[in-house]
Design a protein around this motif. Structure first.
Motif, short mmCIF file in Angstrom:
data_model
loop_
_atom_site.label_atom_id
_atom_site.label_comp_id
_atom_site.label_asym_id
_atom_site.label_seq_id
_atom_site.Cartn_x
_atom_site.Cartn_y
_atom_site.Cartn_z
N LEU A 288 48.30 41.01 35.99
CA LEU A 288 46.96 41.40 36.15
C LEU A 288 46.08 40.62 36.89
O LEU A 288 45.23 40.77 37.83
CB LEU A 288 46.27 42.09 34.91
N TRP A 289 45.87 39.22 36.30
CA TRP A 289 44.79 38.58 36.75
C TRP A 289 45.00 37.67 38.22
O TRP A 289 43.96 37.47 38.79
CB TRP A 289 44.52 37.34 35.50
N LEU A 290 46.19 37.52 38.55
CA LEU A 290 46.25 37.06 39.69
C LEU A 290 45.80 37.85 40.86
O LEU A 290 44.96 37.52 41.83
CB LEU A 290 48.12 36.92 40.06
N PRO A 291 45.96 38.96 41.12
CA PRO A 291 45.37 39.75 42.05
C PRO A 291 43.92 40.19 41.81
O PRO A 291 43.16 40.34 42.63
CB PRO A 291 46.09 41.28 42.04
N VAL A 292 43.39 40.12 40.76
CA VAL A 292 42.02 40.31 40.63
C VAL A 292 41.42 39.01 40.89
O VAL A 292 40.27 38.91 41.59
CB VAL A 292 41.81 40.36 38.94
N GLY A 293 41.96 37.72 40.73
CA GLY A 293 41.28 36.46 41.08
C GLY A 293 41.60 36.48 42.61
O GLY A 293 40.49 36.00 43.38
N ILE B 119 39.97 32.24 48.52
CA ILE B 119 41.40 32.71 48.49
C ILE B 119 42.15 31.73 47.53
O ILE B 119 42.65 32.14 46.32
CB ILE B 119 42.20 33.03 49.59
N ALA B 120 42.14 30.62 47.88
CA ALA B 120 42.62 29.45 47.00
C ALA B 120 41.97 29.39 45.66
O ALA B 120 42.82 29.06 44.69
CB ALA B 120 42.58 28.09 47.86
N LEU B 121 40.77 29.28 45.54
CA LEU B 121 40.12 29.25 44.18
C LEU B 121 40.54 30.49 43.41
O LEU B 121 40.76 30.36 42.16
CB LEU B 121 38.72 28.84 44.48
N GLY B 122 40.38 31.69 44.12
CA GLY B 122 40.52 32.81 43.36
C GLY B 122 42.02 33.00 42.75
O GLY B 122 42.25 33.30 41.60
N GLY C 60 41.50 39.11 44.88
CA GLY C 60 40.11 40.01 45.20
C GLY C 60 38.73 39.35 45.18
O GLY C 60 38.20 39.38 46.35
N ILE C 61 38.77 38.67 44.00
CA ILE C 61 37.30 38.18 43.96
C ILE C 61 37.17 37.10 44.67
O ILE C 61 36.20 36.77 45.53
CB ILE C 61 37.18 37.65 42.30
N GLY C 62 38.24 36.20 45.03
CA GLY C 62 37.96 35.03 45.92
C GLY C 62 37.78 35.44 47.25
O GLY C 62 37.25 34.69 48.04
N ILE C 63 38.52 36.74 47.75
CA ILE C 63 38.37 37.16 49.07
C ILE C 63 37.02 37.54 49.27
O ILE C 63 36.23 37.13 50.19
CB ILE C 63 39.24 38.11 49.71
N ALA C 64 36.60 38.15 48.46
CA ALA C 64 35.09 38.67 48.52
C ALA C 64 34.12 37.72 48.54
O ALA C 64 33.27 37.84 49.35
CB ALA C 64 34.85 39.68 47.18
#
Length: 64
Positions: free
Chosen positions: A36-41, A17-20, A43-47
Protein backbone atom coordinates in the motif's frame (compact mmCIF):
# COMPACT_ATOMS: atom_id res chain seq x y z
CA UNK A 1 23.43 20.26 -24.26
CA UNK A 2 25.54 22.91 -25.84
CA UNK A 3 28.01 25.33 -24.38
CA UNK A 4 27.97 26.28 -20.74
CA UNK A 5 24.23 26.57 -20.27
CA UNK A 6 22.85 23.33 -18.96
CA UNK A 7 19.17 23.21 -18.13
CA UNK A 8 18.29 20.94 -15.23
CA UNK A 9 14.73 20.00 -16.06
CA UNK A 10 13.26 17.08 -14.19
CA UNK A 11 15.73 17.16 -11.31
CA UNK A 12 13.06 17.95 -8.73
CA UNK A 13 10.82 15.20 -10.14
CA UNK A 14 13.62 12.68 -9.80
CA UNK A 15 14.34 13.77 -6.25
CA UNK A 16 10.63 13.67 -5.40
CA UNK A 17 10.32 10.12 -6.73
CA UNK A 18 13.36 8.97 -4.77
CA UNK A 19 12.20 10.58 -1.54
CA UNK A 20 8.62 9.38 -2.02
CA UNK A 21 9.70 5.78 -2.57
CA UNK A 22 11.99 5.96 0.46
CA UNK A 23 9.30 7.36 2.71
CA UNK A 24 6.72 4.93 1.32
CA UNK A 25 9.05 1.99 1.95
CA UNK A 26 9.70 3.08 5.53
CA UNK A 27 5.99 3.52 6.22
CA UNK A 28 5.31 0.17 4.56
CA UNK A 29 7.81 -1.61 6.77
CA UNK A 30 6.50 0.09 9.90
CA UNK A 31 2.87 -0.75 9.15
CA UNK A 32 3.74 -4.11 7.57
CA UNK A 33 1.83 -3.08 4.44
CA UNK A 34 4.50 -2.18 1.89
CA UNK A 35 2.15 -2.97 -0.99
CA UNK A 36 0.00 0.00 0.00
CA UNK A 37 2.55 2.56 1.13
CA UNK A 38 5.16 2.18 -1.61
CA UNK A 39 2.86 3.38 -4.42
CA UNK A 40 1.32 6.03 -2.14
CA UNK A 41 4.79 7.42 -1.43
CA UNK A 42 5.66 7.25 -5.12
CA UNK A 43 2.54 9.19 -6.10
CA UNK A 44 3.11 11.85 -3.48
CA UNK A 45 6.77 12.14 -4.50
CA UNK A 46 5.85 12.58 -8.16
CA UNK A 47 3.27 15.22 -7.34
CA UNK A 48 5.69 17.20 -5.17
CA UNK A 49 8.52 16.87 -7.70
CA UNK A 50 6.42 18.00 -10.65
CA UNK A 51 5.11 21.01 -8.74
CA UNK A 52 8.66 22.00 -7.74
CA UNK A 53 9.84 21.60 -11.34
CA UNK A 54 6.98 23.79 -12.55
CA UNK A 55 7.79 26.44 -9.97
CA UNK A 56 11.49 26.42 -10.92
CA UNK A 57 10.64 26.60 -14.61
CA UNK A 58 8.31 29.53 -13.99
CA UNK A 59 10.95 31.40 -12.00
CA UNK A 60 13.62 30.76 -14.68
CA UNK A 61 11.22 32.07 -17.33
CA UNK A 62 10.45 35.18 -15.26
CA UNK A 63 14.16 35.86 -14.71
CA UNK A 64 14.94 35.88 -18.44
Amino acid sequence: MSGGSSKKTGVATSMGIALGVGIGAVLGVITQNIGLWLPVGLGIGIAIGVSLDARASRSRRDDS
